[in-house]
Design a protein around this motif. Structure first.
Motif, PDB file in Angstrom:
ATOM      1  N   HIS A   4       0.839  -1.201   0.000  1.00  0.00           N
ATOM      2  CA  HIS A   4       0.000   0.000   0.000  1.00  0.00           C
ATOM      3  C   HIS A   4       0.871   1.247   0.000  1.00  0.00           C
ATOM      4  CE1 HIS A   4       0.794  -0.611   4.291  1.00  0.00           C
ATOM      5  NE2 HIS A   4       0.438   0.634   4.531  1.00  0.00           N
ATOM      6  N   ASP A  23       6.055   4.345   4.943  1.00  0.00           N
ATOM      7  CA  ASP A  23       6.857   3.289   5.577  1.00  0.00           C
ATOM      8  C   ASP A  23       6.753   1.965   4.817  1.00  0.00           C
ATOM      9  OD1 ASP A  23       4.213   3.199   6.432  1.00  0.00           O
ATOM     10  OD2 ASP A  23       4.692   2.375   8.390  1.00  0.00           O
ATOM     11  N   HIS A  24       6.080   1.999   3.638  1.00  0.00           N
ATOM     12  CA  HIS A  24       6.042   0.819   2.769  1.00  0.00           C
ATOM     13  C   HIS A  24       6.565   1.108   1.358  1.00  0.00           C
ATOM     14  CE1 HIS A  24       3.791  -1.897   5.502  1.00  0.00           C
ATOM     15  NE2 HIS A  24       3.547  -0.734   6.082  1.00  0.00           N
ATOM     16  N   HIS A  78      -7.731   0.267   5.231  1.00  0.00           N
ATOM     17  CA  HIS A  78      -6.656   0.812   6.064  1.00  0.00           C
ATOM     18  C   HIS A  78      -6.934   2.301   6.076  1.00  0.00           C
ATOM     19  CE1 HIS A  78      -2.747   1.167   7.833  1.00  0.00           C
ATOM     20  NE2 HIS A  78      -2.040   1.393   6.758  1.00  0.00           N
ATOM     21  N   HIS A 100       1.630   3.875   1.876  1.00  0.00           N
ATOM     22  CA  HIS A 100       2.198   4.652   2.977  1.00  0.00           C
ATOM     23  C   HIS A 100       3.724   4.710   2.861  1.00  0.00           C
ATOM     24  CE1 HIS A 100      -1.462   4.309   5.880  1.00  0.00           C
ATOM     25  NE2 HIS A 100      -1.506   5.396   5.136  1.00  0.00           N
ATOM     26  N   ASP A 106      -0.308  -3.836   7.015  1.00  0.00           N
ATOM     27  CA  ASP A 106      -1.247  -2.922   7.693  1.00  0.00           C
ATOM     28  C   ASP A 106      -2.703  -3.069   7.243  1.00  0.00           C
ATOM     29  OD1 ASP A 106       1.290  -2.097   8.247  1.00  0.00           O
ATOM     30  OD2 ASP A 106       1.003  -0.003   7.664  1.00  0.00           O
TER      31      ASP A 106
HETATM   32 ZN   LIG Z   1       0.093   1.720   6.471  1.00  0.00          ZN
END
Ligand SMILES: [Zn+2]
Length: 582
Positions: free
Chosen positions: A100, A104-105, A167, A102, A189
C-alpha cells in the motif's frame, strides 16, 4: 467464526492445491528475510527466497519503506532499509510488490532501487501512483506497474495475488504468495472498516478462501494488538470534524498525514457540506490529492478548491484549509503558519486548527511546540492529547486481528509491524484463539526463517542490519561515528584546540588557541583556559623535547584535555585538536 486450525489440525494435512508444476520436494525451501527489520513499526521490507537444495533460485521483495529517525539521530531526515544482504543476490531478484501507499512501505524505493538492478515493480493503482511520485521526484525513470485486485503475478517461482483490505489509504492490499512448498499470506497494515468511505470493503472472502486451501504462514500486522475490540471506521471522525467546525467562526485548518487520502476526503466532504472553500497547503498533500483525484480516488467539485494565493480574497469564515505538518515537521506549511511566517495565511483569533493524527512516537515535542505557537496566535487547537475522537487508527485492534486470523487460519503466524511488546500481545491473542506458542514465530531482528514442506520452520541465519540514514542529499554517509559526534556536540559541546607548530622542528611556537561552542563560554573561564593551555603544551612535550608525529600529537592532546575537562567541569565535549604547521 469458523473453528481455528491448530498446528496438528487435519484440515491442514490434506494436500496443497498449488505445489508448482513439478510438485514440491523435500529439498525445496522458502526463506523469509526481514530486511527492514521485524520488531519494527516502520521501514517495512521483506524478501521471500525460494531455494532448491539450498541453492537460491528466486527472490520476491515485498515493500520498501522508510523509517523515522529517533530524537537523538541529529540531522537525520529518514532511515532506509539495509539491503547489503541482497548485494550479491541481485540476479535472483525477480520483482518487488508494494502492499500500500504509505511512506513506511514505499518511501525508500528511490534510494534502494538503484541497488536492486533493473527489476520490475508492481502495486495496486493508487499505491503505484504514490510510489511513482517518489521515483519521479528523485529523477528515476523506472515506474511501478499498476495492477488491479484480480491480477495474479508470476514472479519467479512465486505466484502473487491481491486481497483488498481497508486501512487509512485506499487500495491497500494483502498478498497471497503461493510457492512450491505452500501458501504464504502477507498481511501488512489493515483494519476492518465495515463502512469505508469509498465503499470498497475488505475482501475477507478471499482471505477465507485461501485459508480453506491451507496457509503455511501468515505475516500479520500487530500494531493494534494491545487494544480490545474493533478499530472504528474512518467515518467515526466525521462527527468530530463537524463539531469542531461548528465552533469555529474563523478559518478552519485541518491537518493529518498527507497519505491519509480517506481522512482528507472525509474532511473535504464536511467542508463542502458547510459551503466553505477548500485549499491545500503543503507539497505532499497537494501531490497526493492531485494524483488520487486524477485516478478517481477522490471526489470534489474543482470550483470549490482555490489556490493558496487566492485564499486571502476569501473571508476566513468561508475557508477550510487542509494543511501538511501534522507531525510537527519544522519546514511544513503548518509550522510556517504557526510561526506567522507563511506567505498566504496568518492565524488569528477565531481560527481553529484540528489535528487528526497521533504524533509518531518521538515527534511529540515538535508537535507540541507548534500547538503552543498556534495558541499564541489566538487559535483554538484540538488535538488528540485533549480530545479522544479526532483520530482513529488505521490499524486493526484485537477484534480485527482475530477476525483475520480466523479467516486465514494459517499453520504458523509471523506477527510484524509492531515493537516487541506488540508482538508479545499478538502471541497472547493467538494463543487465546487456540494456537500453540511454538506456532507463533518471533524471529529477532535480522533472523532469517526457513520453511520446508514437512518440517518445523527454523531460524537458519542471522544478518546484521544497520540503520542506513539519509541526511539531505547524502545516503548512508552518516554512520554511527558521525552520529555519535553529533550526539556529543548536542549534549556536551565542542572544544577546538589549535596548536601552532614549526613544521621543520616540531616546536610549539606559541600558546595553543582554545575555542569552544556549546561547552562553556571559555573567554569568561580564564583559569580553566590557562590551565588547559598549559596541559596541552605539557602533553606534547616528551623527554626528547619534540614530537614530529602529528597523529600521535593529536591523540595526546585529545586524551589529556578530555581527562582534564571531565575532572574540572564534569562534561565531556567533543575535542578537535588541530595542528597548525607554521
Ligand atoms: Zn500503512
Amino acid at each position: 467464526m469458523h473453528p481455528m486450525p491448530k498446528s496438528n489440525n487435519t484440515n491442514w494435512s490434506r494436500p496443497q492445491e498449488y505445489v508448482g508444476s513439478s510438485g514440491a520436494t523435500g529439498r525445496e525451501s522458502v526463506r523469509i528475510v526481514p530486511i527492514g527489520g521485524s520488531g519494527n513499526v516502520t521501514k517495512n521490507m521483506y524478501a521471500y527466497e525460494f531455494r532448491d537444495d539450498g541453492i537460491l533460485r528466486d527472490i520476491l521483495l515485498v515493500d520498501c519503506g522508510i523509517g523515522f529517525p529517533d530524537a537523538d539521530m541529529y540531522g537525520v531526515d529518514l532511515i532506509i532499509p539495509d539491503v547489503r544482504y541482497l548485494e550479491d543476490k541481485k540476479q535472483f531478484i525477480r520483482g518487488l510488490v508494494f502492499t500500500h501507499g504509505h511512506d513506511d512501505h514505499i518511501g525508500a524505493i528511490p534510494y534502494i532501487y538503484p541497488k536492486l538492478g533493473n527489476i520490475p515493480l508492481w502495486g495496486t493503482p493508487l499505491t503505484a501512483a504514490f510510489a511513482n511520485l517518489k521515483l519521479k521526484e528523485r529523477k528515476l525513470s523506472v515506474r511501478v506497474t499498476p495492477v488491479d485486485f484480480q491480477t495474479t503475478l508470476t514472479i519467479g517461482r512465486f505466484r502473487v495475488s491481491f486481497v483488498r483490505m481497508t486501512h487509512s489509504v485506499p487500495d491497500t492490499s494483502h498478498l497471497i504468495i503461493e510457492t512450491p512448498i505452500g501458501i504464504f499470506y502477507h498481511g501488512s497494515d489493515f483494519k476492518f472498516d465495515f463502512d469505508p468511505l469509498d465503499g470498497k470493503k475488505s475482501e475477507i472472502e478471499k482471505s477465507t478462501a485461501v485459508g480453506k486451501r491451507g496457509v503455511l504462514c501468515m505475516i500479520t500486522d500487530s500494531l493494534g494488538s494491545e487494544r480490545p475490540g474493533f478499530t472504528p471506521s474512518e467515518q467515526a471522525i466525521r462527527g468530530s470534524i463537524e463539531k469542531e467546525l461548528a465552533l469555529c467562526p474563523g478559518r478552519f485548518l485541518f491537518t493529518t498525514q498527507s497519505s491519509n487520502i480517506s481522512r482528507i476526503q472525509l474532511a473535504i466532504d464536511v467542508a463542502l457540506a458547510s459551503g466553505r472553500k477548500i485549499a491545500f497547503f503543503g507539497r505532499s498533500i497537494d501531490q497526493n490529492v492531485e494524483e488520487a483525484f486524477q485516478l478517481g480516488y477522490m471526489r470534489f467539485p474543482r470550483d470549490m478548491v482555490v489556490r493558496d494565493r487566492e485564499v486571502k480574497n476569501i473571508p476566513p469564515s468561508k475557508q477550510f484549509l487542509i494543511v501538511a505538518g501534522a507531525q510537527g515537521q519544522p519546514e511544513s506549511a503548518l509550522a510556517r503558519m504557526a510561526n506567522d511566517n507563511h506567505l498566504h495565511v496568518s492565524i488569528n483569533e477565531g481560527d481553529t486548527v484540528m489535528f487528526s493524527a497521533d504524533p509518531i512516537p518521538g515527534n511529540e515535542n515538535s508537535v507540541y511546540i507548534i500547538i503552543d505557537e498556534l495558541y499564541r496566535r489566538g487559535a483554538r487547537v484540538s488535538y488528540t492529547g485533549i480530545s479522544e475522537d479526532l483520530h482513529v487508527s488505521g490499524h486493526g485492534s484485537q477484534g480485527d486481528l482475530m477476525l483475520l486470523l480466523a479467516a486465514v487460519g494459517p499453520k504458523y503466524i509471523f506477527p510484524v509491524g509492531g515493537t516487541y511488546r506488540h508482538l508479545m500481545h499478538y502471541r497472547t491473542l493467538a494463543m487465546d484463539c487456540g494456537y500453540q506458542k511454538k506456532n507463533v514465530l518471533l524471529p529477532g531482528d535480522g533472523d532469517i526463517m526457513e520453511f520446508r514442506k514437512d518440517a518445523e520452520p527454523k531460524i537458519i541465519q542471522h544478518i546484521t542490519l544497520e540503520n542506513i540514514m539519509v541526511d539531505g542529499l547524502g545516503v548512508g554517509d552518516v554512520g554511527s561515528i558521525v552520529l555519535r559526534d553529533r550526539q556529543t556536540i548536542a549534549q556536551e559541546g565542542i572544544v577546538v584546540v589549535v596548536v601552532p607548530v614549526e613544521k621543520s622542528t616540531g616546536r610549539v611556537t606559541s600558546e595553543p588557541d582554545i575555542i569552544s561552542r556549546g561547552f562553556v563560554y571559555i573567554k569568561e573561564s580564564g583559569p580553566l583556559l590557562s590551565k588547559a593551555q598549559k596541559l596541552v603544551i605539557d602533553s606534547i612535550k616528551t623527554k626528547k623535547g619534540r614530537v614530529m608525529d602529528w597523529h600521535y600529537m593529536r591523540e595526546r592532546i585529545e586524551e589529556t584535555l578530555q581527562g582534564f575537562l571531565r575532572k574540572e567541569t564534569g562534561r565531556q565535549p567533543l575535542i578537535v585538536p588541530v595542528i597548525l604547521e607554521v
